[in-house]
Design a protein around this motif. Structure first.
Motif, PDB file in Angstrom:
ATOM      1  N   ALA A 179       0.857  -1.183   0.000  1.00  0.00           N
ATOM      2  CA  ALA A 179       0.000   0.000   0.000  1.00  0.00           C
ATOM      3  C   ALA A 179       0.894   1.234   0.000  1.00  0.00           C
ATOM      4  N   GLY A 180       0.571   2.206  -0.862  1.00  0.00           N
ATOM      5  CA  GLY A 180       1.378   3.419  -0.951  1.00  0.00           C
ATOM      6  C   GLY A 180       2.445   3.355  -2.028  1.00  0.00           C
ATOM      7  N   TYR A 201       8.363   8.226   6.384  1.00  0.00           N
ATOM      8  CA  TYR A 201       7.198   7.364   6.651  1.00  0.00           C
ATOM      9  C   TYR A 201       7.091   6.913   8.102  1.00  0.00           C
ATOM     10  N   TYR A 224      -1.394  12.361   4.137  1.00  0.00           N
ATOM     11  CA  TYR A 224      -2.046  11.526   3.119  1.00  0.00           C
ATOM     12  C   TYR A 224      -1.060  10.794   2.214  1.00  0.00           C
ATOM     13  N   ILE A 225       0.028  11.469   1.832  1.00  0.00           N
ATOM     14  CA  ILE A 225       0.974  10.830   0.918  1.00  0.00           C
ATOM     15  C   ILE A 225       1.846   9.811   1.650  1.00  0.00           C
ATOM     16  N   LYS A 226       2.104  10.075   2.916  1.00  0.00           N
ATOM     17  CA  LYS A 226       3.024   9.201   3.663  1.00  0.00           C
ATOM     18  C   LYS A 226       2.328   7.967   4.249  1.00  0.00           C
ATOM     19  N   ILE A 227       1.054   8.098   4.576  1.00  0.00           N
ATOM     20  CA  ILE A 227       0.399   7.096   5.429  1.00  0.00           C
ATOM     21  C   ILE A 227      -0.697   6.356   4.672  1.00  0.00           C
ATOM     22  N   HIS A 228      -0.645   5.025   4.750  1.00  0.00           N
ATOM     23  CA  HIS A 228      -1.594   4.192   4.016  1.00  0.00           C
ATOM     24  C   HIS A 228      -2.141   3.110   4.934  1.00  0.00           C
ATOM     25  N   PRO A 274       7.665   4.691  -4.458  1.00  0.00           N
ATOM     26  CA  PRO A 274       7.474   5.980  -3.790  1.00  0.00           C
ATOM     27  C   PRO A 274       8.831   6.623  -3.492  1.00  0.00           C
ATOM     28  N   PRO A 308       6.761   2.560   3.400  1.00  0.00           N
ATOM     29  CA  PRO A 308       5.341   2.889   3.224  1.00  0.00           C
ATOM     30  C   PRO A 308       4.480   1.618   3.256  1.00  0.00           C
ATOM     31  N   GLY A 309       3.316   1.705   3.877  1.00  0.00           N
ATOM     32  CA  GLY A 309       2.423   0.547   3.963  1.00  0.00           C
ATOM     33  C   GLY A 309       2.806  -0.423   5.054  1.00  0.00           C
TER      34      GLY A 309
END
Ligand code: ADP
Ligand code: MN
Ligand code: MN
Ligand code: MN
Length: 344
Positions: A130-131, A144, A150-154, A138, A182-183
């Motif tokens: 995810a992300g 992270y 929003y862009i960093k966290i999934h 990314p 990320p993710g």
């Protein structure tokens, strides 16, 4: 009697299967009347890697139960160990029995564990975390870990639901955080004893996998889901005994016992699948073929937290176990190795 009503409730029987090399959690539902308590049950072991078709029955023996925070009401979750039908002895895939034996042997040293379960949320269609954009990567790691935005966290919605579910179930969850890749996320269980830490970790894993069904993500506990310059996923094992919580000599003796002849290999064999891929010496790990311990050292096999060095008592962190390790196996190894040394 005519007119009597029996209020039924659901007991979700949960057990650990025989999948190699990484065990998976299975469950099925039993409807019970309000006058019934959940007793032993069974399943088809030929469908879970635990039996052959001609002798397929495996026994489920309830060992730990808690409220079911997802169904609510009177419904419960029932964690089971697996037993053989002929003499009700532990099934070969039952790793809890050894944890019980270790705790019975060394319970007087009051062993305590805090496990940090890292995991990765995957897009179920392409297996990418995810992300991660569908056809690329990314921005490099950095923003992270414990990030916000929003862009960093999934996946935060799932993490919030899971944390509350663990609390509602009465599990010893002690924290959560977003991880370096990320993710990737973490939750911690502890501090609790050798057997309870495995019971609560498997229950918390069940709740996580189950809740993820509603979020269109797959939870992976693979140790190195993304090759290259991306952190792997571990299950750092924080450990103490009463003596370690009271003095520094026991802290050092515990570290030494883990580096003793034969112990490094024995422990790594029980620390999960793909240990060489994750313990590379980079990404906050020591190499799998080296052993070291040190204060505040996240590149060591065993870290002594700075506060522990300052207070001259506390606990140690074994950073080697993989995210996909079986918590019963790690807790058994740690209890037996360290407590045997401290008993001398
Ligand atoms: P890190 O700084 O490595 O990310 P965490 O805060 O994620 O550490 O996890 C630390 C874990 O150590 C927690 O699960 C906590 O319950 C556990 N812990 C704290 N004190 C002890 C102790 N005396 N013995 C065993 N575990 C402990
Ligand atoms: Mn942590
Ligand atoms: Mn972590
Ligand atoms: Mn840690």
């Amino acid at each position: 009697m005519v007119g009597d009503t029996t209020v039924a409730y659901q007991a979700e029987y949960i057990w650990i299967d025989g999948t190699e090399p990484t065990r998976e959690v299975r469950s099925k539902t039993r409807i019970l009347g309000d006058d019934k308590t959940p007793g032993i049950w069974g399943f088809d072991g030929s469908s879970t890697g635990q039996a052959t078709g001609d002798n397929s029955d495996v026994v489920l023996n309830p060992v730990f139960q808690c409220p079911d925070p997802l169904r609510g009401g009177d419904n419960i979750l029932v964690l089971c160990e697996t037993l053989l039908t002929d003499d009700l002895s532990p099934h070969p895939t039952n790793t809890r029995a050894a944890a019980v034996a270790a705790f019975e042997k060394y319970g007087d040293q009051v062993p305590m564990f805090g496990l940090e379960q890292e995991y990765t949320l995957l897009n179920p269609y392409n297996g990418w975390p995810a992300g991660f954009p569908a056809n690329g990567f990314p921005a490099p790691q950095g923003p992270y870990y414990c990030g916000v935005g929003y862009i960093k966290i999934h996946g935060r919605k799932l993490i919030e639901e899971h944390t509350q579910a663990c609390i509602d179930a009465g599990l010893a969850i002690s924290g959560t955080n977003a991880e370096v890749m990320p993710g990737q996320w973490e939750f911690q269980i502890g501090p609790v004893d050798t057997v309870t830490v495995g019971d609560h970790m498997w229950m918390a894993r069940y709740l996580l996998f189950r809740l993820a069904e509603n979020h269109a993500v797959e939870v992976s506990i693979e140790a190195k889901p993304m090759k290259g310059d991306w952190n792997g996923a571990g299950m750092h094992t924080n450990f103490s005994t009463k003596a370690m919580r009271e003095g520094y000599d026991a802290i050092i003796a515990a570290c030494e016992s883990l580096g003793a002849e034969g112990k490094v290999a024995e422990h790594l064999a029980g620390y999960g699948t793909g240990i060489e891929e994750r313990l590379t010496g980079s990404h906050e790990t020591q190499r799998y073929d080296q052993f070291s311990y040190g204060v505040s050292d996240r590149g060591a096999s065993i870290r002594i937290p700075w506060q522990v060095a300052k207070d001259q008592k506390g606990y140690i962190e074994d950073r080697r176990p993989n995210a996909n390790a079986d918590p019963y196996v790690l807790a058994t190894l740690m209890t037996n190795t360290v407590c045997a040394a401290l008993a001398d």
